[in-house]
Structure formats: C-alpha cells, structure tokens
Write an enzyme that holds these catalytic residues in place. Structure first.
Site, PDB file in Angstrom:
ATOM      1  CG  PHE A   1      95.181  78.625  11.379  1.00 28.86           C
ATOM      2  CD1 PHE A   1      95.817  79.731  10.831  1.00 28.86           C
ATOM      3  CD2 PHE A   1      94.367  77.857  10.558  1.00 28.86           C
ATOM      4  CE1 PHE A   1      95.644  80.059   9.493  1.00 28.86           C
ATOM      5  CE2 PHE A   1      94.193  78.176   9.223  1.00 28.86           C
ATOM      6  CZ  PHE A   1      94.833  79.271   8.692  1.00 28.86           C
TER       7      PHE A   1
ATOM      8  CD  GLU B   1      85.954  79.133  -0.183  1.00 27.13           C
ATOM      9  OE1 GLU B   1      85.786  80.220   0.414  1.00 27.13           O
ATOM     10  OE2 GLU B   1      86.681  78.227   0.272  1.00 27.13           O
TER      11      GLU B   1
END
Lengths: 426, 426
Positions: free
Chosen positions: B19, B175
């Site tokens: 990123f 998750e």
C-alpha cells in the site's frame, strides 16, 4: 477405504473427472447405483480454455470446478481424490494410490497426456499443456522471462528469453501463439518501459504442411495468414523438432533456434494406466472398445473419451480426442450401464455426431467449420465465445469470464499476470 | 542493471509494492524524477482479503495486481523484480538479488512478515499468512485435509485432520476462523457425503483476555459470542502456545491439542532487511523514523508503513501496522521527497488520522469502530464490504469480487476449492 456404499447396490467406479467422467456420473445419479469418481485432482478442468490461463487472461478457478460441487445433492455419488494405478480385471478392483476400490462396473474416462513421441530432451525441457499445474507453470515462466529480459544486458540472452516457441499447429498451438502475441504486443510492450519488444519473437512450428489439419484447407491458410500478417507470428510449416536442451531447439532440418520457452502441444496419448490394462491399444495407447463402448473381453469395463479408441466403421480412423466425443460417449455408456445393472443385455450402439470444430486465433478472430458450413473472422470468434461460455461449468464462472473477455477486448490489460511460484525466504 | 534512467534526474528507489510503496510511486509520477519500485513479487497484494483466498472464496488474481499495470502510462516509473538484500547507506546503493541499484532517495516500504516470537517448532510447522504463496499453501492444505479425512478409517487421525487452529485474536485470526466455519458447515458438510462433520473443530487461540484488542471491549465480547454461538468456533482466551510438531499443539498451560493445521497470525515483525540497516529499530524490527519519516542520520532514506516505527508524541506507542498508516505516510513521504529534490529543506510533518478499525466475523456479520462510533452485525458487514471493494485495485476486480460475494452470500458454494499443488507424474 471407508466409502461405505450400500451393500445391495451395484457400484460404478469412474476413473477421471473430465468431460466424459463427470457426464456419466451425472447420468447415473439416482437411487439404484452407487457411483465413485476417482481423480488425482479435486477438480474438473475445462481444458479448452487452459491456454487463456497460461497467457494470464483468466484465473485457474474459472476453468477448474470442484468435482464434489457437481454432486452436492447426489448422495449416491462420491469422490475419491487418488491416482488410479491399475485394474484387477478378474476380481473387479481398481487399484489406487489411496487403496483398493472394488467395482461392479468400471468406466475408464482417464483422458490423455502430452505425447513427446519418445524425444526425451524435449520431454525434459519443454512445457506440456494438458493440466492446470502445467498451465500455471507456463504462466509463471513466461512472465518471469519478461522480468528477467528487462534487466538482462546481454542481447543474445535477452533474445533467447523473448523467443517463445509453440510446437504443434492444432487448435492449442494456434491459440497459444495468438494469445502470446496479444500479451506481448498489447500488454508487455506498454508496461515494460525499458524493454525493446522488437526483440521478441513468437514461432509456431508444425510438422506437416498446414495448421488446423481437421479444418478445410482454406481455413488453415486463413489461420496462417492472420497469425503471420496480423499477429507477427513466425509460422513454420513442414518443420519437425529434434532436440531441446532448455536453451536451443534443433530441427530435423534447418537452423537451430535459441529459446528459453518451448510449449509442446504437438500430440497426445492416453494416460499410462491404459497400457497397464493388458488389453489391445492403438499406437496412442488408447484401449480399443466395441460399439457398446466396452472392452471386448471385459463387458463390465467401459472406456470413453481421449483414452478410448473407437472405430466407427472398419478401416476408418478412430474418433478424434475432442470433448464432444467424450460427452456423446458418456450418454451411451451411462445408458448401457443402467441396462446391464437392470439385467438387460440389449445394449445401445454408439454413433458419433460430428459437431465440427473451431479455433480462436486471437481477440476478435476465429475459424469454425461444421459440415459444409465455414466461418471465419469476427463472427466465428463470437460463436466460439458463446459455445465456450455456455459449456463452462459453475454458478458464476461464465459471467466472470464473459466480463473479463469483454474487459480484455476493450482494454487488453490481462490482469492475471501474477507470478505465484516465487520462493520467499521469510 | 539496465534500468537506464535519465542521468540528470534524481532517482527514487522504493522497496516494496504494498500500500505504501505503490502510493509513493503514484504520487512521484511525473517528469522530474525517475522512480524504481523493487519487489520480490511482480504484484501488489491486497492483504486484507488474503484470508478469503486461503478459505477458497476468491481467486489469487483478485487480490494480486501486477505492479507494472499501475504504471502503464508512467514512463518514469520502472519495476524491478528482485529481493532487496542490503543498503549501502554511505554510497547510496540498494543491494538486490539482481544487482546494485543506486539511489538519490530511498523509500523503505518493505512491510512485515510473520512473527513466531522465536518459537522454532511453530515457525517450522505452522502456516504463516502474510503472502500470496502462504495463502495458496493454506488453501491447498485445508482442502487436502478434508479429502484425506474422507477416506481415513482411524478416528483419532481423522479428528486431527479435521481440527483447525487459528492462533491470534486479531482481525486475521477472527476472519480465518469465521471463514473456515462457513467452509465446513456451509460447504464441506453438504458435499462430503461420507464425512461426519461433527468431528470437525475450529479453535481460535488468543494469548490475552480478549479478541480484537484494538476495538472497544463490548465489540470484542460480541465477536467472541458470535464465533462461539453462531459459528461453532472454540474461542480460547488467555491461552499461549508453546510448541507444535505438525501433529500436536501444546500450550503454556492446559491440555495439548492434536491438530494437523495451525494458522499463525499472532504477530508481525518488520522484514529482516530492516535489522540489516544498522540503525535503531524497535523490538518488532521496525526502523525508527523522525516526524518527516526519515532515518534521523540518513535524511535521504525514508521508511513508511509496517517496517517503520513512528512515534507521534514521546512516550506513546508506535503507530499500528495497518494499511491506513502506510497510505497516509506515503503522501507525506512523496511530498518530502519532492521538496528535497527541488532543493527545499522545509519538510512536512506526518500526522496520523485514525480511521478506526473493522473486522468481519462471517458472512453478514462484522464489527467496526471509529472514534466513539461503534457498529456491529449486518450493517457493519455491509460497510466492511464496501470499504474493501472500493480499495481493491484493478479494472474489473471489484466487480468480480462483489459478484462472487453476492453469489456466496446467497448460495455459499465457494467454488475456489481447487487444490493446485498436486504432483502429477505424467
């Protein structure tokens, strides 16, 4: 093996989850038979689009569909992930890497593998393209060649990295050559700011005097013309390969060709299981079957698709190794198994309906022939697209693939360019 | 290295295409600087959805975007696929696996790797989940466990195959545990007709007394409750791991747990390049940077994101290793490089804007907090979905991912269940 099927039911074991095997299992779905599909992979592979995976156009999950997902609602169909190793024909047992699987009826739908025609150096160094694993390997290798070439200062080495040779002028060879051309001149050229793409070279090698030999001669010529004139592919007919050491490809005649990439789609043969059966096979290793698709001496053993040699009328050539043969044979095979299981001995005879053939040359250009009908260019490509989309398996796959094709058609980005086999130290 | 950039331009070398690194390169795009991004992979990875790849929900190409594709129209931004190995700070040279790369300015945006806190047996036998390659390995392994369990007749062995342990109660652990639960109770249960899914077990292990420690305590409690009551996950708090030999996981206290699968997301540390720099690092191996994001003694070297230790006010903890820190720092870093390159010494100071945090628990259920605002349940999940879709890179990816999520939401098929690492003999 804990595949506890009902003891009173007949058990059908199917080797191979390709077009033929999956279709037989679907047709045998029902309460009266227990069905086990055996495959070394946990997925059904849509081989006709394998070349698009190897050239970064679509993803592996779009052409690989989990076998078990077909039979979610079929409690009588089970899957065994195993390699079929041998058949004990007398005791009706399939020997697999995961143990013995007894059967009442056996369907051999094990498919074909790459045929290197005994040329060991080529088998060792060229890429086959029959499996998902091989296509991923090709994708990673091709992408890595561009990365390496972009930092290589030795021109000869760089040209070797940027020379891609496809051997075999059948649909796969034509499709790979066309797709590589799109990749190089449509994507690589724009994204590798330091790479001189004029050093790249795509060569399509075919031993006989034309491409796509199953097509009418004018479509073969058209295909060669489009590849040469529009896609910058060096099409070499009447050219037979001899050796390849990973750096230099030599031919029976003519100059050797320095290249780091040879993709071999010049021939197929039945998987080796077939020759272990101890029954008659043809020179491609396919087992001979009778008109009911059974091995003559073992009527409870059927063979269909690429691993079966079916001769419709004496003296004719066996049917080709294409998907429609397998799926049409699957219907007759399943029907005959049902008849045998219910005690009948009157079996259906197989009759092949030739649906013609088609091959895509590149984005927006294909050739197709069906009986006396011939098509080429954009409309043939649209036809090719829809035939393939409709045959793709899976809930959403045809939508995502169509969407990607549309996107690629407009922008040609090929976003599947991901090298996945990089070893990462930490 | 044949990265022939203009000799009169300043060269910025960026280590890492995550990123932070990609954003810096985008912001430096322009005629005045030459930019080279160095990464060992040819793709930018959208790490927040890595867990969905490892649990067969989406494809690798949907979260891996070719680095070069970002800079198609930026002839001053080049890419080098190489591992950054060391920095010669005095001579301003980045040492890589593909040779030396001189720089005027260096941006270290190299990211983080799994931290096993020195526990060697765990590092050797558990799965990390920070790279694409690791997520693919987990997917293949998990799917293979179900295949093996479906033919295993030894109950203890079978239970070991069907026990999946996630270590670390942060977003990734939560998750993965939730996604595994959906996979097992939504898909495997229906498709493995011979498998008794009640033998399966998902355990989420956390060393401290709550999950998602960056969230308000009531959301931590809600997360544990949903996982326990709705997703059948055995959440074990205050539980620290000790050893794992691939078959048996032992804890500092309490009964050992037989399992063939330990997915470790209990900690991260900066990549090892950082400790080689010879400058001050924190205990996670991150290099300390000043308020302009430079190494104090080497103002031409910047560090941002997961590999940088940035302390806003003395005495505070460093900023967390999350994507928004990296992307916000990228803006200031690019700005400061432009200032330095144009001869200015007045640099921008970094100021972090906390955007809050969110984690999905399972299909239709998430938790989110931002300042004093808290959300949970379906609406938090919809918010999570859109935030992630909007941040996904690539022309068509957000559409195909949205389409797959929608399909999975309705039918829960998870068609990405493809084992790709099977060795095929022929």
């Amino acid at each position: 093996m804990s595949l506890n099927t009902g003891k009173d039911k007949k058990r059908v074991v199917i080797v191979g989850a390709g077009f033929g095997g999956v279709k037989v299992a679907k047709l045998l779905d029902g309460p009266n038979l227990d069905v086990i599909i055996v495959d070394r992979n946990n997925f059904h592979l849509f081989q006709p689009l394998l070349y698009q995976l190897s050239t970064s156009e679509i993803d592996e999950n779009e052409i690989a569909y989990p076998v078990r997902a077909f039979f979610r609602n079929s409690s009588n169909v089970n899957f065994l992930m195993a390699t079929a190793e041998d058949v004990d024909k007398e005791n009706k047992i399939l020997k697999t890497s995961e143990g013995d699987v007894p059967f009442d009826y056996l369907v051999l739908a094990a498919g074909a593998t790459t045929n290197f025609f005994g040329m060991k150096s080529i088998a060792d160094n060229a890429f086959g393209m029959k499996t998902l694993q091989e296509a991923i390997k090709i994708r990673n290798h091709v992408l890595r060649m561009f990365e390496q070439a972009s930092t290589c200062t030795d021109e000869a080495e760089r040209r070797k990295m940027l020379t891609f040779v496809c051997v075999g002028g059948g649909p796969t060879g034509v499709e790979v050559a066309g797709a590589l051309s799109e990749l190089i001149y449509g994507v690589i050229k724009n994204e590798y700011h330091n790479l001189n793409v004029s050093e790249a070279k795509i060569v399509l090698v075919e031993a006989i005097d034309r491409l796509l030999s199953m097509m009418p001669p004018d479509l073969s010529e058209e295909t060669a013309r489009v590849l040469r004139e529009k896609r910058n592919v060096d099409v070499r007919l009447n050219t037979a390969c001899k050796d390849y050491d990973g750096e230099m490809l030599t031919f029976k005649e003519g100059e050797p060709l320095p290249t780091r990439t040879v993709i071999w789609s010049a021939g197929v043969k039945a998987v080796s299981l077939m020759t272990k059966l101890g029954v008659e096979t043809d020179r491609s290793g396919r087992v001979k079957v009778n008109h009911s698709l059974q091995l003559e001496e073992y009527p409870e053993i059927f063979a269909i698709g690429d691993c079966a040699c079916y001769i419709e009328n004496e003296g004719e050539r066996p049917l080709p190794t294409v998907a429609p043969v397998a799926t049409q044979q699957a219907v007759v095979c399943a029907d005959n198994i049902k008849r045998l299981a219910s005690g009948s001995n009157v079996l259906t005879q197989f009759k092949y309906k030739d649906l013609g053939s088609m091959a895509t040359i590149c984005r927006g250009n294909a050739v197709a022939s069906m009986g006396s009908m011939k098509m080429k260019g954009f409309f043939a490509w649209v036809a090719w697209m829809f035939v393939h989309l409709l045959r793709l398996e899976g809930g959403y796959t045809n939508i995502t693939v169509l969407y990607k094709w549309f996107w690629n058609f407009l922008f040609g980005l090929r976003l599947g360019r991901v090298i996945t086999d990089t070893k990462i130290a930490e």
